[in-house]
Design a protein around this motif. Structure first.
Motif, PDB file in Angstrom:
ATOM      1  N   UNK A  74      34.611  46.537  39.039  1.00 57.67           N
ATOM      2  CA  UNK A  74      35.305  47.180  40.162  1.00 57.67           C
ATOM      3  C   UNK A  74      35.581  48.655  39.913  1.00 57.67           C
ATOM      4  N   UNK A  75      35.476  49.093  38.674  1.00 58.82           N
ATOM      5  CA  UNK A  75      35.857  50.456  38.328  1.00 58.82           C
ATOM      6  C   UNK A  75      35.049  51.488  39.113  1.00 58.82           C
ATOM      7  N   UNK A  76      35.751  52.494  39.643  1.00 61.89           N
ATOM      8  CA  UNK A  76      35.095  53.598  40.337  1.00 61.89           C
ATOM      9  C   UNK A  76      34.747  53.328  41.788  1.00 61.89           C
ATOM     10  N   UNK A  77      35.080  52.129  42.303  1.00 58.13           N
ATOM     11  CA  UNK A  77      34.700  51.778  43.666  1.00 58.13           C
ATOM     12  C   UNK A  77      35.886  51.906  44.614  1.00 58.13           C
ATOM     13  N   UNK A  78      35.575  52.092  45.904  1.00 57.76           N
ATOM     14  CA  UNK A  78      36.569  51.999  46.973  1.00 57.76           C
ATOM     15  C   UNK A  78      36.082  50.923  47.933  1.00 57.76           C
ATOM     16  N   UNK A  79      36.909  49.905  48.150  1.00 57.44           N
ATOM     17  CA  UNK A  79      36.478  48.736  48.921  1.00 57.44           C
ATOM     18  C   UNK A  79      37.080  48.779  50.319  1.00 57.44           C
ATOM     19  N   UNK A  80      36.301  49.306  51.268  1.00 53.34           N
ATOM     20  CA  UNK A  80      36.718  49.370  52.667  1.00 53.34           C
ATOM     21  C   UNK A  80      36.262  48.127  53.419  1.00 53.34           C
ATOM     22  N   UNK A  81      36.989  47.800  54.509  1.00 52.73           N
ATOM     23  CA  UNK A  81      36.589  46.719  55.416  1.00 52.73           C
ATOM     24  C   UNK A  81      36.270  45.434  54.640  1.00 52.73           C
ATOM     25  N   UNK A  82      37.136  45.113  53.666  1.00 52.60           N
ATOM     26  CA  UNK A  82      36.859  44.003  52.755  1.00 52.60           C
ATOM     27  C   UNK A  82      38.075  43.101  52.598  1.00 52.60           C
ATOM     28  N   UNK A  83      37.802  41.859  52.242  1.00 50.48           N
ATOM     29  CA  UNK A  83      38.850  40.929  51.814  1.00 50.48           C
ATOM     30  C   UNK A  83      38.613  40.728  50.320  1.00 50.48           C
ATOM     31  N   UNK A  84      39.556  41.190  49.503  1.00 44.32           N
ATOM     32  CA  UNK A  84      39.363  41.259  48.055  1.00 44.32           C
ATOM     33  C   UNK A  84      40.327  40.280  47.380  1.00 44.32           C
ATOM     34  N   UNK A  85      39.792  39.448  46.507  1.00 45.95           N
ATOM     35  CA  UNK A  85      40.625  38.468  45.800  1.00 45.95           C
ATOM     36  C   UNK A  85      40.443  38.657  44.297  1.00 45.95           C
ATOM     37  N   UNK A  86      41.551  38.781  43.589  1.00 50.42           N
ATOM     38  CA  UNK A  86      41.530  38.771  42.129  1.00 50.42           C
ATOM     39  C   UNK A  86      42.148  37.458  41.669  1.00 50.42           C
ATOM     40  N   UNK A  87      41.332  36.638  41.012  1.00 47.37           N
ATOM     41  CA  UNK A  87      41.785  35.336  40.522  1.00 47.37           C
ATOM     42  C   UNK A  87      42.110  35.434  39.035  1.00 47.37           C
ATOM     43  N   UNK A  88      42.976  34.536  38.542  1.00 49.29           N
ATOM     44  CA  UNK A  88      43.368  34.520  37.130  1.00 49.29           C
ATOM     45  C   UNK A  88      43.906  35.880  36.686  1.00 49.29           C
ATOM     46  N   UNK A  89      44.723  36.488  37.538  1.00 49.08           N
ATOM     47  CA  UNK A  89      45.197  37.852  37.285  1.00 49.08           C
ATOM     48  C   UNK A  89      46.084  37.954  36.057  1.00 49.08           C
ATOM     49  N   UNK A  90      46.610  36.816  35.583  1.00 52.55           N
ATOM     50  CA  UNK A  90      47.446  36.868  34.379  1.00 52.55           C
ATOM     51  C   UNK A  90      46.650  37.292  33.151  1.00 52.55           C
ATOM     52  N   UNK A  91      45.324  37.231  33.230  1.00 53.78           N
ATOM     53  CA  UNK A  91      44.481  37.606  32.094  1.00 53.78           C
ATOM     54  C   UNK A  91      43.908  39.017  32.212  1.00 53.78           C
ATOM     55  N   UNK A  92      44.484  39.816  33.097  1.00 51.38           N
ATOM     56  CA  UNK A  92      44.143  41.239  33.131  1.00 51.38           C
ATOM     57  C   UNK A  92      45.099  42.002  32.222  1.00 51.38           C
TER      58      UNK A  92
END
Length: 364
Positions: A248-266
């Motif tokens: 995901x680094x360096x991106x801009x996510x327009x017009x999107x539905x974005x899900x981050x799963x297992x976020x406790x491991x970030x």
């Protein structure tokens, strides 16, 4: 039609207690009994071995007895009224041709019983108007309902709670609903690729083959909610993208539905990077279980940091789940509760002896 056969106050209850309010907090001045005539088919509301009826009795603090073609309800007047409305709504839904699996119906009843403002008919009808793919998604607890409503009302939602509470599955379902209704043009699903004792570089295969096992739960949810051909087509065209969070680094996510799963491991750095990828006309859902952090010792979870940093930011909503929201096998609720109790007593050496579960007898 449902018809009230009789309505009577129960003065004997007040005489028995000698006070206006009982020890359980019920207002005995409004204690009442009503007999409601049942139309054909309404008895299916009660579930296998009357499990749904027992749920409503417990949640609404009343008693209900089947008497041929009627149901006698006894309890506090407002709760008796709520029970009547549930029966009336169910009868109306049957007349409209709505059918239920018992699992879905039980989910609706848990919500209605837990929220006096909720209506069974409104819940069912509103759910039918949304396209979730090849199957409807029914919230099975009050927190699940709040979660779905929060995703609709807020651009960024955190869903935090134990495994099996539907955090990821419901988020993927909402993403599909938004895609099929053309509210967004793509779905981006991300997960941290936490190493399970092996470094990715030493695993065989291409980079995609190395990370695919970490992303498998997201694929499973997609294939469960969409036809396989649609999933393959959307993945091929980039309409649905599944990738490790590092991509995901360096991106801009327009017009999107974005899900981050297992976020406790970030890590904290990864979480900040991910949250700032959000572009225009986008929604973002972050899910995690803070009791299952797999980061190396000494690294603080980015989810814990986000809970401290952005919980007061306007426009961001946090929804918390607990073991009562678990929708897997009933043993999963008990296992989660047992581990929570164990953690309170460290390694368990000072734990009090556990009582046998209800219905079980200790071995002689």
């Amino acid at each position: 039609m449902l018809a009230l056969e009789a309505t009577e106050q129960i003065p004997a209850v007040r005489r028995l207690y000698g006070v206006a309010t009982g020890s359980a907090g019920f207002n005995l001045t409004s204690w009442m009994k009503k007999e409601v005539k049942l139309t054909a088919g309404v008895e299916t509301l009660f579930g296998t071995l009357d499990e749904n009826l027992r749920l409503l009795e417990s949640a609404l603090h009343l008693t209900a007895h089947l008497k041929n073609s009627s149901l006698e309800i006894e309890g506090d007047e407002p709760n008796v009224g709520r029970m009547e409305r549930i029966l009336e709504d169910y009868a109306q839904l049957l007349r409209e041709g709505v059918s239920f699996s018992n699992g879905d119906l039980l989910g609706y009843l848990k919500i209605v019983a837990g929220d006096p403002a909720a209506s069974l008919r409104t819940l069912v009808v509103s759910g039918r108007h949304r396209q979730f793919g090849k199957k409807p998604i029914v919230p099975k607890s009050l927190n699940q309902r709040i979660y779905l409503e929060s995703i609709d009302l807020h651009d960024m939602v955190f869903g935090i709670g134990p495994a099996g509470t539907g955090k990821t599955y419901l988020a993927v379902g909402m993403a599909i609903a938004y895609l099929l209704s053309r509210k967004i043009s793509r779905i981006v699903l991300a997960r941290p690729a936490v190493e399970a004792g092996e470094r990715l570089g030493f695993l065989p295969g291409t980079l995609q083959e190395k990370v695919d096992p970490y992303l498998r739960p997201l694929y499973d949810a997609l294939y469960d909610l969409l036809e396989a051909e649609k999933v393959e087509r959307f993945l091929e065209k980039g309409i649905i993208e599944i990738a490790p969070i590092a991509f995901m680094r360096g991106r801009t996510l327009n017009d999107s539905f974005i899900i981050l799963d297992e976020a406790q491991n970030t890590t904290g750095e990864q979480m900040k990077m991910f949250l700032t990828r959000m572009g225009f006309n986008s929604k973002m859902v972050i899910t995690g279980d803070i009791t299952q952090i797999d980061l190396p010792e000494g690294r603080r979870s980015g989810l814990l940091t986000a809970m401290d940093v952005v919980s007061e930011v306007s426009g961001i909503r946090f929804v918390y789940f607990d073991e009562t929201d678990v929708v897997r096998h009933h043993l999963v609720q008990r296992i989660i509760r047992a581990y929570e109790q164990y953690s309170l007593f460290g390694n368990g050496t000072s734990r009090p002896a556990a009582a046998p579960p209800e219905g079980d007898t200790p071995a002689s």
